[in-house]
Design an enzyme around this catalytic site. Structure first.
Site, PDB file in Angstrom:
ATOM      1  N   GLY A 156      49.198 -18.685 -98.625  1.00  0.00           N
ATOM      2  CA  GLY A 156      50.616 -18.335 -98.667  1.00  0.00           C
ATOM      3  C   GLY A 156      51.325 -18.957 -97.477  1.00  0.00           C
ATOM      4  N   ALA A 239      43.803 -11.286 -91.550  1.00  0.00           N
ATOM      5  CA  ALA A 239      44.533 -10.782 -92.718  1.00  0.00           C
ATOM      6  C   ALA A 239      44.581  -9.251 -92.728  1.00  0.00           C
ATOM      7  CB  ALA A 239      43.903 -11.341 -93.984  1.00  0.00           C
ATOM      8  N   ARG A 240      43.553  -8.614 -93.238  1.00  0.00           N
ATOM      9  CA  ARG A 240      43.500  -7.150 -93.311  1.00  0.00           C
ATOM     10  C   ARG A 240      42.061  -6.689 -93.298  1.00  0.00           C
ATOM     11  NH1 ARG A 240      47.844  -6.422 -92.069  1.00  0.00           N
ATOM     12  NH2 ARG A 240      49.529  -5.223 -92.984  1.00  0.00           N
ATOM     13  N   GLU A 269      40.369   0.529 -89.139  1.00  0.00           N
ATOM     14  CA  GLU A 269      40.883   0.380 -87.773  1.00  0.00           C
ATOM     15  C   GLU A 269      41.900   1.492 -87.468  1.00  0.00           C
ATOM     16  OE1 GLU A 269      42.587  -3.641 -88.559  1.00  0.00           O
ATOM     17  OE2 GLU A 269      44.493  -2.731 -87.942  1.00  0.00           O
ATOM     18  N   HIS A 287      44.358  -6.210 -83.686  1.00  0.00           N
ATOM     19  CA  HIS A 287      45.446  -6.420 -84.647  1.00  0.00           C
ATOM     20  C   HIS A 287      46.731  -6.877 -83.939  1.00  0.00           C
ATOM     21  CE1 HIS A 287      46.877  -5.094 -88.910  1.00  0.00           C
ATOM     22  NE2 HIS A 287      47.573  -6.143 -88.468  1.00  0.00           N
TER      23      HIS A 287
END
Ligand code: 8YV
Length: 330
Positions: A156, A239-240, A269, A287
């Site tokens: 993306g 990303a995640r 997390e 993060h």
């Protein structure tokens, strides 16, 4: 006329609170307490809008308990913390903060890639521990970044910004995505070549994860996928949490099945698996990929713009569920 009521669920820049205050009656949380699901539902009651963050799960139950709710505006590009389908059913607008963070996040992806491949934090810990008594020809040998093959999963806007930066390193880019990019986008992204996931995992020297979390993306990197990677390869996740099976990654890193990983995000997390701490071949960050001051401020301003538009009867610029607009008509 009284102002609409909003809840800001976590601490945010004071200037953003001031701006929101011009439009809304605010319940803020500048002391940055972490609310339980029950506390969040209670605080959200009677509010017209929520200014939220990925640290809170905004469930169908919270929405159902608050019939007044019209908008949930997340300060993040990712929105897997919000049950968007439930929001659409309830006629609640949901927004995110795309684009403003692309370049900053791509910068950080590179910081993590370089640090991981070249063992920056591992060697610094060793130096700080007073272990540097002599230079060695084979001290902290890492992997080259220049001239290597970068495999990007999730091409993306952020993935493309990461790919673009690889031009200066003379790299080849291969990518795997739900759909192929058009020719111009591929050219922009360092002439990225579209490949299958397994081919990418086999060929890449560095695998970069830049896709949004979705149930389909859950554990798309697990033991079987790690087994396909080169033993010399690095894996980077900006990303995640949940995209990588962290337990499987720990096993692979411990066995040196892959060389190293750089992780900015984790399952569960901030309570990530402490086994990561016992491994020297992993770079761990909390993060922070979008954490430059200008970008976090731009993200907060974007979320505020969305909330102000949504609660003044306009279509917010980053509406994720346009289906809500047609509800109640006809
Ligand atoms: C945020 C992110 O900093 O935008 C996202 O989806 O993961 C980060 O940029 C974080 O989620 C806190 O808002």
């Amino acid at each position: 006329m009284s102002k609409p009521k909003i809840l800001v669920t976590r601490a945010v820049f004071p200037e953003i609170i001031d701006r929101l205050g011009e439009h809304f009656e605010i319940e803020s949380n500048q002391e940055d307490r972490i609310f339980s699901a029950e506390q969040l539902a209670e605080k959200a009651r009677g509010k017209d809008g929520l200014f939220t963050f990925p640290s809170e799960r905004i469930s169908a139950e919270i929405m159902a308990a608050n019939p007044a709710l019209k908008a949930i505006c997340n300060m993040a590009v990712g929105y897997n913390n919000i049950d968007v389908e439930a929001a659409t059913r309830a006629g609640i607008m949901v927004t995110n903060t795309p684009d403003v963070l692309n370049e900053t996040t791509a910068d950080f992806a590179w910081a993590l890639l370089m640090a991981t491949a070249r063992r920056v934090t591992e060697s610094e810990h060793w130096l700080r521990a007073g272990k540097w008594d002599k230079w060695r020809y084979d001290g902290f040998l890492g992997a080259d970044v220049h001239g290597s093959t970068l495999g990007i999963i999730g091409m993306g806007r952020i993935g493309q910004a990461i790919a673009r930066r690889s031009i200066g390193f003379g790299m080849q880019v291969i990518y795997y995505n739900r759909s192929r990019l058009d020719k111009d986008r591929e050219a922009y992204a360092n002439n990225a070549r579209y490949v299958g996931k397994d081919e990418l995992l086999r060929e890449a020297d560095h695998v970069m994860l830049a896709l949004p979390y979705s149930p389909q993306a859950h554990h798309i990197i697990g033991a079987a996928e790690l087994a396909l990677m080169k033993p010399s390869a690095t894996l980077i996740n900006i990303a995640r949490g949940g995209i990588v099976d962290d337990a499987a990654l720990i096993v692979a890193l411990r066995a040196h099945r892959i060389a190293a990983a750089g992780l900015d995000v984790f399952e569960n997390e901030p309570a990530f698996d402490p086994a990561f701490l016992s491994l020297s071949n992993v770079v761990l960050t909390p993060h922070i990929a979008s954490a430059s001051r200008p970008t976090r401020l731009a993200m907060a301003a974007c979320a505020a713009d969305n909330l102000i538009a949504a609660l003044s009867g306009k279509t917010p610029p980053n509406l994720l569920n346009p289906g809500v607009l047609n509800r109640g008509e006809g």
